[in-house]
Write a protein that holds these residues in place. Structure first.
Motif, mmCIF file in Angstrom:
data_model
loop_
_atom_site.group_PDB
_atom_site.id
_atom_site.type_symbol
_atom_site.label_atom_id
_atom_site.label_comp_id
_atom_site.label_asym_id
_atom_site.label_seq_id
_atom_site.Cartn_x
_atom_site.Cartn_y
_atom_site.Cartn_z
ATOM 1 N N UNK A 20 35.781 -8.302 23.372
ATOM 2 C CA UNK A 20 36.044 -9.489 22.549
ATOM 3 C C UNK A 20 36.220 -11.082 23.280
ATOM 4 N N UNK A 21 36.243 -10.865 24.628
ATOM 5 C CA UNK A 21 36.623 -11.990 25.595
ATOM 6 C C UNK A 21 35.629 -13.311 25.175
ATOM 7 N N UNK A 22 36.372 -14.526 25.343
ATOM 8 C CA UNK A 22 35.234 -15.870 25.563
ATOM 9 C C UNK A 22 35.156 -15.744 27.069
ATOM 10 N N UNK A 23 34.144 -16.474 27.376
ATOM 11 C CA UNK A 23 33.674 -16.749 28.760
ATOM 12 C C UNK A 23 35.185 -17.399 29.396
ATOM 13 N N UNK A 24 35.814 -18.425 28.807
ATOM 14 C CA UNK A 24 36.708 -19.014 29.279
ATOM 15 C C UNK A 24 37.758 -18.126 29.601
ATOM 16 N N UNK A 69 35.309 -22.018 26.242
ATOM 17 C CA UNK A 69 36.252 -21.674 25.172
ATOM 18 C C UNK A 69 35.672 -20.867 23.955
ATOM 19 N N UNK A 70 34.473 -21.255 23.544
ATOM 20 C CA UNK A 70 33.626 -20.756 22.266
ATOM 21 C C UNK A 70 32.550 -20.005 22.407
ATOM 22 N N UNK A 71 32.232 -19.583 23.603
ATOM 23 C CA UNK A 71 31.389 -18.796 23.880
ATOM 24 C C UNK A 71 31.617 -17.390 24.330
ATOM 25 N N UNK A 133 33.190 -22.006 6.256
ATOM 26 C CA UNK A 133 32.369 -22.221 7.476
ATOM 27 C C UNK A 133 33.547 -22.354 8.584
ATOM 28 N N UNK A 134 33.663 -21.594 9.497
ATOM 29 C CA UNK A 134 34.592 -21.840 10.503
ATOM 30 C C UNK A 134 34.142 -21.827 11.981
ATOM 31 N N UNK A 135 34.800 -22.591 13.116
ATOM 32 C CA UNK A 135 33.981 -22.713 14.247
ATOM 33 C C UNK A 135 34.225 -21.546 14.926
ATOM 34 N N UNK A 136 35.466 -20.810 14.869
ATOM 35 C CA UNK A 136 35.732 -19.576 15.626
ATOM 36 C C UNK A 136 34.815 -18.487 15.117
ATOM 37 N N UNK A 137 35.042 -17.469 16.131
ATOM 38 C CA UNK A 137 34.251 -16.169 15.644
ATOM 39 C C UNK A 137 35.004 -15.393 14.672
ATOM 40 N N UNK A 138 36.524 -15.529 14.678
ATOM 41 C CA UNK A 138 37.472 -14.711 14.080
ATOM 42 C C UNK A 138 38.246 -15.653 13.388
ATOM 43 N N UNK A 172 34.999 -14.094 -1.146
ATOM 44 C CA UNK A 172 34.509 -15.255 -0.430
ATOM 45 C C UNK A 172 33.631 -14.820 0.887
ATOM 46 N N UNK A 173 32.525 -15.652 1.148
ATOM 47 C CA UNK A 173 31.719 -15.400 2.282
ATOM 48 C C UNK A 173 32.155 -16.209 3.406
ATOM 49 N N UNK A 174 32.791 -15.704 4.197
ATOM 50 C CA UNK A 174 33.301 -16.232 5.662
ATOM 51 C C UNK A 174 32.341 -16.190 6.601
ATOM 52 N N UNK A 175 31.764 -17.204 7.172
ATOM 53 C CA UNK A 175 30.841 -17.285 8.299
ATOM 54 C C UNK A 175 31.552 -18.081 9.487
ATOM 55 N N UNK A 176 31.688 -17.269 10.490
ATOM 56 C CA UNK A 176 32.268 -17.748 11.747
ATOM 57 C C UNK A 176 31.313 -18.062 12.852
ATOM 58 N N UNK A 177 31.674 -18.843 13.994
ATOM 59 C CA UNK A 177 30.929 -19.237 15.081
ATOM 60 C C UNK A 177 29.899 -20.482 14.504
ATOM 61 N N UNK A 178 30.361 -21.217 13.386
ATOM 62 C CA UNK A 178 29.581 -22.352 13.044
ATOM 63 C C UNK A 178 30.038 -23.710 13.519
ATOM 64 N N UNK A 179 29.249 -24.536 13.947
ATOM 65 C CA UNK A 179 29.596 -25.846 14.303
ATOM 66 C C UNK A 179 28.843 -26.710 13.491
#
Length: 483
Positions: A20-24, A69-71, A133-138, A172-179
């Motif tokens: 589950x780690x990010x690249x950062x 940090x987001x990848x 819509x959320x920017x983070x994966x979780x 609710x439909x929750x979609x992560x990793x969205x910019x």
């Protein structure tokens, strides 16, 4: 036969990957702090840890400008130091994306933190269809900081996990990793979902994008290893990665003491926590007010101070960050107290936080009315008691409207979710008296709490002219003051 451990390469060197780690996080775990090269040739690394500052850009599999940090760290990926002006040929030559996915919910919520999740639960319970819509994966936001692969580490993270589960169970439909990159009248939102287009045309929208940290601007604040306190907390709480073995923390606000204790409990050597404000007992009126309004939170704060003392961490008051320099692969951090006395410490990482700035770009882009709060030096969104902005069908909750804290954000989210659903014809929003009463108490608590810290706007007049004040464009104080 045992399978090899997952890894990617960074400039040709193998980097193991935690689940589950990010690249950062993976790079930081291995002691890498420089991720990209600026236009002036300076090394930069993770700073905000939440995708805002763009300082941790890397090239992944030939595609530049990926936020480390987001990848998500992927097995077999080829990650390279981001050069100052990367070629975009690979990106331009990429195959066209799939057709856009179009969503038309009753309520669209931008942001999956405390306020956004509470709003989703309330709107769904009223019967409205909801997309988050959320920017983070979780989802979970900056307060709850959920981990994809680790169990909750404390009651705060458990509370976030419970809130997220309630939101999912609500339907609710929750979609992560969205910019989200476009917001237009309607409302209409255009977003990127891992390379695919997302078009959202809701009947009503709730903006719950939170806030980002205000840094301490001093000479050396752009050096790799210098990051916001929240970035260090994300590394630890979300990925169980320490920002460094030796850590210093500075600025003003309760987050600094909390994160210092979390890192120390996790095994880091925290050399100092430098608080710019005077010790809280020098403001007994604010202390009494916060204790009366929320004794539980004040008890938690006292527990943090006791915990720091247990670890032997020096908590200094009336002390500000003065400058940062490189020192044999580490950072030399110089502090100055209110009498002008300087002290220095050596650390692998420096965490800084001196308040927050509302992340209100979407609200401003849509034309929502704002007022200027001179005590904090930022804009606050104008709302009615139902959390509706000056724009019809547009609501706003949480710290993106002005700093109020997670408990207040949850109450605002519940109010906005019910009100937005009622606007769409689902239920009503007439029995919210208890929520509004609790919200008023939380807001009074926050007003008293911030009186204990030094988070008002500060000037840079005493900084050397070569101090960088815009880390994106590398503009110095001298360039601004001297024209």
């Amino acid at each position: 036969m045992q399978m090899p451990e997952p890894s990617f390469t960074f400039d040709g060197v193998a980097i193991p990957i935690k689940p589950g780690a990010s690249v950062a996080a993976a790079l930081t775990e291995q002691g890498h702090r420089a991720f990209r090269q600026s236009a002036n040739g300076d090394a930069r690394g993770i700073f905000c840890g939440m995708g805002v500052c763009q300082d941790c850009l890397v090239t992944i599999d030939g595609v530049p400008n990926r936020r480390a940090c987001m990848s998500a760290a992927r097995n077999g990926a080829k990650v390279e130091t981001q050069i100052a002006f990367p070629s975009l040929k690979r990106a331009v030559a990429a195959p066209p994306p799939d057709a856009a996915r179009i969503l038309e919910p009753d309520v669209a919520i931008i942001g999956g933190g405390a306020g956004g999740l509470a709003a989703a639960i309330a709107a769904r319970r009223a019967g409205a269809s909801v997309v988050v819509l959320d920017e983070r994966k979780v989802p979970g936001g900056q307060y709850y900081k959920q981990s994809a692969h680790n169990p909750p580490m404390d009651p705060q993270q458990q509370e976030g996990a419970d809130l997220l589960r309630q939101a999912l169970d609500s339907g609710a439909e929750i979609i992560g990793s969205v910019e989200v990159w476009g917001a237009f009248d309607g409302p209409l939102f255009i977003a990127d979902l891992e390379g695919s287009a997302l078009v959202v045309r809701p009947r009503t929208a709730i903006i719950a994008t939170g806030a980002y940290e205000r840094p301490v601007v001093v000479p050396g604040w752009t050096l790799p290893g210098v990051m916001t306190t929240g970035a260090a907390q994300t590394l630890w709480r979300s990925y169980r990665t320490q920002p460094g073995q030796r850590v210093a923390v500075c600025g003003s606000g309760p987050l600094n003491a909390q994160v210092a204790l979390e890192l120390a409990d996790g095994g880091a050597e925290v050399s100092v926590v430098a608080e710019a404000a005077a010790a809280p007992w020098h403001n007994p009126r604010a202390c009494l007010s916060t204790t009366r309004l929320d004794p539980g939170l004040m008890h938690k704060g006292l527990g943090m101070l006791r915990g720091l003392r247990r670890h032997g961490v020096a908590m200094t008051y009336n002390t500000r960050l003065h400058r940062i320099e490189q020192a044999d692969g580490a950072l030399r951090i110089t502090l100055k107290d209110h009498k002008g006395h300087e002290t220095s410490t050596i650390a692998d990482a420096l965490c800084m936080n001196i308040g927050f700035e509302p992340q209100n770009e979407i609200l401003r882009l849509l034309g929502a009315d704002m007022t200027y709060d001179k005590s904090f030096g930022h804009l606050r969104c104008v709302r009615d008691e139902g959390m509706q902005t000056s724009i019809a069908s547009l609501y706003a909750v949480g710290d993106c409207t002005g700093l109020g804290g997670a408990p207040a954000a949850r109450l605002e989210g519940e109010i906005a979710g019910r009100t937005a659903a009622a606007q769409c014809g689902f239920g009503d929003a007439y029995d919210l008296f208890a929520q509004r009463r609790s919200l008023r108490r939380h807001r009074r608590f926050q007003e008293a709490l911030w009186q204990l810290y030094e988070v008002a706007p500060y000037t840079l007049s005493d900084m050397p002219p070569e101090t960088i004040i815009c880390r994106c464009e590398e503009i110095t104080l001298g360039q601004v003051t001297e024209g």
